[in-house]
Write a protein that holds these residues in place. Structure first.
Motif, PDB file in Angstrom:
ATOM      1  N   VAL A 235       8.965   1.026  -6.332  1.00 43.39           N
ATOM      2  CA  VAL A 235       8.087   2.094  -6.802  1.00 43.39           C
ATOM      3  C   VAL A 235       6.807   2.102  -5.971  1.00 43.39           C
ATOM      4  O   VAL A 235       6.191   1.053  -5.731  1.00 43.39           O
ATOM      5  N   ALA A 236       6.396   3.292  -5.532  1.00 43.44           N
ATOM      6  CA  ALA A 236       5.146   3.435  -4.775  1.00 43.44           C
ATOM      7  C   ALA A 236       3.968   2.999  -5.640  1.00 43.44           C
ATOM      8  O   ALA A 236       3.962   3.221  -6.850  1.00 43.44           O
ATOM      9  N   PRO A 237       2.938   2.376  -5.039  1.00 42.13           N
ATOM     10  CA  PRO A 237       1.810   1.856  -5.834  1.00 42.13           C
ATOM     11  C   PRO A 237       1.029   2.933  -6.570  1.00 42.13           C
ATOM     12  O   PRO A 237       0.393   2.645  -7.583  1.00 42.13           O
ATOM     13  N   ASP A 238       1.094   4.191  -6.097  1.00 42.25           N
ATOM     14  CA  ASP A 238       0.390   5.250  -6.812  1.00 42.25           C
ATOM     15  C   ASP A 238       1.247   5.879  -7.903  1.00 42.25           C
ATOM     16  O   ASP A 238       0.803   6.802  -8.597  1.00 42.25           O
ATOM     17  N   GLY A 239       2.483   5.379  -8.069  1.00 43.10           N
ATOM     18  CA  GLY A 239       3.337   5.849  -9.152  1.00 43.10           C
ATOM     19  C   GLY A 239       3.917   7.236  -8.969  1.00 43.10           C
ATOM     20  O   GLY A 239       4.468   7.805  -9.910  1.00 43.10           O
ATOM     21  N   THR A 240       3.852   7.790  -7.764  1.00 44.42           N
ATOM     22  CA  THR A 240       4.341   9.158  -7.563  1.00 44.42           C
ATOM     23  C   THR A 240       5.819   9.232  -7.225  1.00 44.42           C
ATOM     24  O   THR A 240       6.457  10.272  -7.416  1.00 44.42           O
ATOM     25  N   CYS A 241       6.380   8.146  -6.700  1.00 46.53           N
ATOM     26  CA  CYS A 241       7.766   8.203  -6.258  1.00 46.53           C
ATOM     27  C   CYS A 241       8.363   6.809  -6.236  1.00 46.53           C
ATOM     28  O   CYS A 241       7.659   5.800  -6.393  1.00 46.53           O
ATOM     29  N   VAL A 242       9.674   6.750  -6.028  1.00 49.43           N
ATOM     30  CA  VAL A 242      10.378   5.487  -5.880  1.00 49.43           C
ATOM     31  C   VAL A 242      11.243   5.584  -4.627  1.00 49.43           C
ATOM     32  O   VAL A 242      11.852   6.630  -4.346  1.00 49.43           O
ATOM     33  N   TYR A 243      11.260   4.509  -3.853  1.00 53.01           N
ATOM     34  CA  TYR A 243      12.132   4.412  -2.691  1.00 53.01           C
ATOM     35  C   TYR A 243      13.342   3.569  -3.084  1.00 53.01           C
ATOM     36  O   TYR A 243      13.221   2.609  -3.851  1.00 53.01           O
TER      37      TYR A 243
ATOM     38  N   GLY B  40      16.682  -9.788   4.990  1.00 53.33           N
ATOM     39  CA  GLY B  40      15.794 -10.102   3.876  1.00 53.33           C
ATOM     40  C   GLY B  40      14.356  -9.691   4.058  1.00 53.33           C
ATOM     41  O   GLY B  40      13.444 -10.490   3.808  1.00 53.33           O
ATOM     42  N   PRO B  41      14.061  -8.429   4.452  1.00 52.48           N
ATOM     43  CA  PRO B  41      12.654  -8.044   4.661  1.00 52.48           C
ATOM     44  C   PRO B  41      11.860  -8.023   3.355  1.00 52.48           C
ATOM     45  O   PRO B  41      12.325  -7.519   2.328  1.00 52.48           O
ATOM     46  N   VAL B  42      10.652  -8.603   3.411  1.00 53.16           N
ATOM     47  CA  VAL B  42       9.735  -8.620   2.267  1.00 53.16           C
ATOM     48  C   VAL B  42       8.315  -8.507   2.810  1.00 53.16           C
ATOM     49  O   VAL B  42       7.959  -9.204   3.770  1.00 53.16           O
ATOM     50  N   PHE B  43       7.491  -7.659   2.200  1.00 59.60           N
ATOM     51  CA  PHE B  43       6.101  -7.533   2.621  1.00 59.60           C
ATOM     52  C   PHE B  43       5.210  -8.491   1.838  1.00 59.60           C
ATOM     53  O   PHE B  43       5.416  -8.707   0.635  1.00 59.60           O
ATOM     54  N   THR B  44       4.199  -9.035   2.511  1.00 64.79           N
ATOM     55  CA  THR B  44       3.164  -9.807   1.841  1.00 64.79           C
ATOM     56  C   THR B  44       2.097  -8.863   1.296  1.00 64.79           C
ATOM     57  O   THR B  44       2.074  -7.664   1.606  1.00 64.79           O
TER      58      THR B  44
ATOM     59  N   ASP C  66       0.812  -1.216   0.000  1.00 69.23           N
ATOM     60  CA  ASP C  66       0.000   0.000   0.000  1.00 69.23           C
ATOM     61  C   ASP C  66       0.846   1.267   0.000  1.00 69.23           C
ATOM     62  O   ASP C  66       0.311   2.383  -0.052  1.00 69.23           O
ATOM     63  N   GLY C  67       2.167   1.121   0.070  1.00 64.30           N
ATOM     64  CA  GLY C  67       3.067   2.264   0.011  1.00 64.30           C
ATOM     65  C   GLY C  67       3.192   3.048   1.296  1.00 64.30           C
ATOM     66  O   GLY C  67       3.857   4.093   1.316  1.00 64.30           O
TER      67      GLY C  67
END
Length: 667
Positions: free
Chosen positions: A353-361, A69-73, A24-25
């Motif tokens: 990339v953020a799910p709304d496409g506004t930025c990248v981490y 190794g963090p990963v979100f579900t 969800d960003g």
């Protein structure tokens, strides 16, 4: 004083190693490592950082042996790997898979195997998890039985039927990487998606489709002359059905990225080199519906290093080496060249990339800053916002500048030059030429292992040059030095050194050279072809190229690149009689990329055949620092400390004419 003035302070600096973004960003998590209590290793922990860069970081995990190794579900739970002994695990338990619920509470163990878990992959839009794990036997069902038998009978033997048999610092087999799909519930049974893969998934890069229905992964297959090459395959996560997508006999394909709409796969394509032609890496697109492959940005003369999709599946974000940097580029699918997204002198990795496409981490690093989390808007403004990591960036003991000159053939050359704060025309600094490895690489980002600021803190100016064969300057720049290691790469290094010593802040009479791997090879070549330096340090270096070729862990690559005639023409060992400069040789016994035989032969021939041989009483100006249990790099914190202490003492004796005591622990 800075952390670089004391090696213990430097080794204690926290190190950010990974970043993850929730679907969800709204959440960003990083992994950060710090020294353990004994200072002999590093322990990782997971921290949540504010995606807006306002609030301080919050620690999430506290395991004694660390987490990584963090990963979100898809539902926002945080997965990670950790070795956490409990009532059923021994103290030497391998890494298991754990889940930290999004709603809060204690971490729950999800998968525990005797062979451990290497990595976890979670679908972004579905409850599907796949892990990479080492398996003994044909399927995961065989694993525990065979492990128990080998342990009980103290069996370590491995029967090989193919090549390679070892990689970097470890023997290969008998366990091989498999992909295992998870069912629901803690310690639920695993479904082996890749029974009997052999070594096909070694060093695999893969992506799990957003809906979790399939994986696209590299699949290694044998080639001529005991070689290996990588293809791309699609594996169904319900049935394990494997379908070949991309199979090019003239190239390796890797780094697949599945589009958010699940219809296409972006990937990197590296042509196989031969003695006359360097490899080339390009960005390509495979259409899962039509089966067509397309070359993207055909007018771009750079080598992409990673690729991720924008949420609308209409464009990509790509990283690539570029003139001593590694920016992020935006790639429209049908554009001829990409558009730079970042323009600062930094290198970016781990893009999310953020799910709304506004930025990248991403993680940002540069030669003046170690990796740290940042947010970059996708509006093309070039703005970069640093997020609040658990630790501040360290102060440096000097300043970073850039140096340019021209090669003998007129080709533009550049380098980073790290200067001590004390460097001044009235007090010029001694110069250390530090040659990078690869050779297909660049001095373009922070390195904890090869860190110039530790030498800058001792008063040296450190020159970090990118000679011929370096990436980030176009295909022709690589081709200039291809099969010609002893020619343009050497003359480029000397041209940049000449430019550096012309600066009034550099002491031209006090210079040294050093390098590791290919950089060590170049240090050896320099030693046999000039006496301009007062000291030379050579780490994990190639010495006799005819000997090296068949003994390295990827002999087929070497055979593809260099003919026997080229090996003779470029081999440093043939010039040992011309070496008069004191040399410090460093090698680890577990180095399989450049086997210890190179260091042993170099050491013997220095003492017996060089222009500065050992005296009749055995005394010598040369030194050999040997690590029985280190590999191509020196990874143990205390061994890293010894490495720098010995290097500093050697340089101080010969460059500064100031003998220094060696570490007492060396005896």
């Amino acid at each position: 004083m800075t952390a670089f003035d004391d090696l213990d302070d430097y080794l204690a600096l926290p190190r950010v190693t990974a970043i993850a973004l929730s679907p969800d960003g709204n959440r960003v998590v990083i992994a950060q490592s710090t020294p353990d209590e004994e200072g002999t290793g590093y322990v990782g922990a997971l921290w949540e950082v504010d995606p807006h860069g306002q609030e301080p970081a919050r620690r999430l995990t506290w395991g004694a042996k660390g987490e990584s190794g963090p990963v979100f579900t898809a539902t926002g739970d945080l997965l990670f790997t950790a070795a956490r002994p409990d009532g059923t695990d021994s103290d030497g338990a391998p890494a298991a898979l754990w889940r930290l619920p999004a709603a809060g509470g204690e971490a729950q163990r999800v998968v525990s195997r005797k062979g451990g878990v290497r990595a976890v992959h979670a679908a972004r839009a579905a409850d599907r998890i796949v892990v990479t794990a080492d398996v003994l036997g044909r399927t995961d069902g065989d694993d525990q039985r065979i492990r128990d038998a080998r342990k009980k009978h103290k069996i370590s033997a491995v029967l090989h039927t193919g090549y390679p048999i070892r990689h970097w610092d470890h023997d290969l087999g008998p366990a091989e990487p498999h992909l295992l799909a998870l069912a629901d519930g803690p310690d639920a049974p695993l479904s082996d998606l890749t029974p009997g893969p052999g070594g096909a998934l070694r060093e695999a890069t893969l992506d799990l489709a957003p809906d979790g229905t399939f994986v696209v992964t590299t699949w290694s297959v044998p080639g001529p002359l005991a070689s290996r090459r990588t293809t791309l395959v699609r594996i169904d996560t319900d049935t394990g059905l494997r379908t070949v997508l991309v199979d090019d006999e003239t190239a390796d394909v890797f780094a697949p990225a599945i589009s958010p709409d699940g219809t296409r796969v972006a990937f990197l394509h590296e042509t196989h080199s031969d003695p006359e032609t360097a490899p080339r890496i390009t960005l390509r697109l495979f259409d899962l519906r039509s089966g067509d492959t397309t070359l993207l940005v055909p007018g771009w003369d750079r080598w992409p290093t990673s690729v991720v999709w924008r949420p609308d599946s209409g464009a990509l974000l790509v990283t690539a080496d570029e003139h001593g940097r590694a920016p992020i580029f935006q790639v429209a699918l049908w554009a001829d060249v990409p558009t730079p997204l970042t323009t600062d002198p930094a290198a970016y990795t781990d893009l999310h990339v953020a799910p709304d496409g506004t930025c990248v981490y991403a993680l940002r690093a540069a030669y003046d800053a170690p990796p740290h989390p940042v947010r970059i808007p996708l509006d093309g403004s070039g703005a970069v916002t640093a997020l609040r990591a658990p630790a501040e960036l360290p102060d440096l003991p000097g300043r970073l500048t850039e140096l340019t000159t021209a090669a003998d053939d007129g080709t533009p050359l550049r380098a980073w030059l790290a200067l001590p704060a004390t460097a001044d025309p009235d007090a010029p600094a001694p110069l250390l030429l530090w040659i990078h490895g690869g050779p297909l690489g660049s001095w373009n980002t922070w390195s904890w292992r090869w860190n110039p600021w530790l030498l800058v803190a001792r008063g040296y100016a450190v020159l970090l040059p990118d000679p011929a064969l370096s990436s980030g300057y176009g295909q022709d720049f690589v081709q200039r030095g291809w099969g010609r290691w002893a020619k343009e790469p050497y003359t480029d290094l000397m041209a940049l050194t000449d430019a550096a010593i012309e600066l009034p802040v550099i002491d031209a009479d006090r210079t040294a050279a050093m390098g590791g791997s290919f950089g060590g090879y170049m240090a050896n070549w320099v030693a046999g072809h000039t006496d301009r330096f007062r000291a030379i340090v050579t780490h994990a270096s190639l010495w006799a190229l005819d000997q090296f070729g068949p003994t390295t862990d990827s002999a087929w690559y070497w055979a593809r690149e260099m003919t026997p005639e080229m090996a003779v023409e470029n081999s440093p060992h043939l010039y040992v009689a011309d070496i008069v400069t004191p040399m410090l040789v460093i090698h680890g016994d577990k180095d399989y990329r450049v086997p210890i035989g190179e260091g042993l032969r170099l050491w013997y021939e220095l003492l017996s055949e060089s222009g500065a041989p050992a005296a009749e009483d055995g005394s010598t100006v040369h030194r050999f620092l040997y690590f029985p249990d280190e590999n191509h790099w020196v990874l143990g914190p205390q061994h890293t400390k010894i490495w720098y202490e010995v290097v500093e003492a050697f340089l101080s004796e010969h460059v500064l004419a100031r003998p220094r005591a060696l570490p007492e622990v060396l005896g």
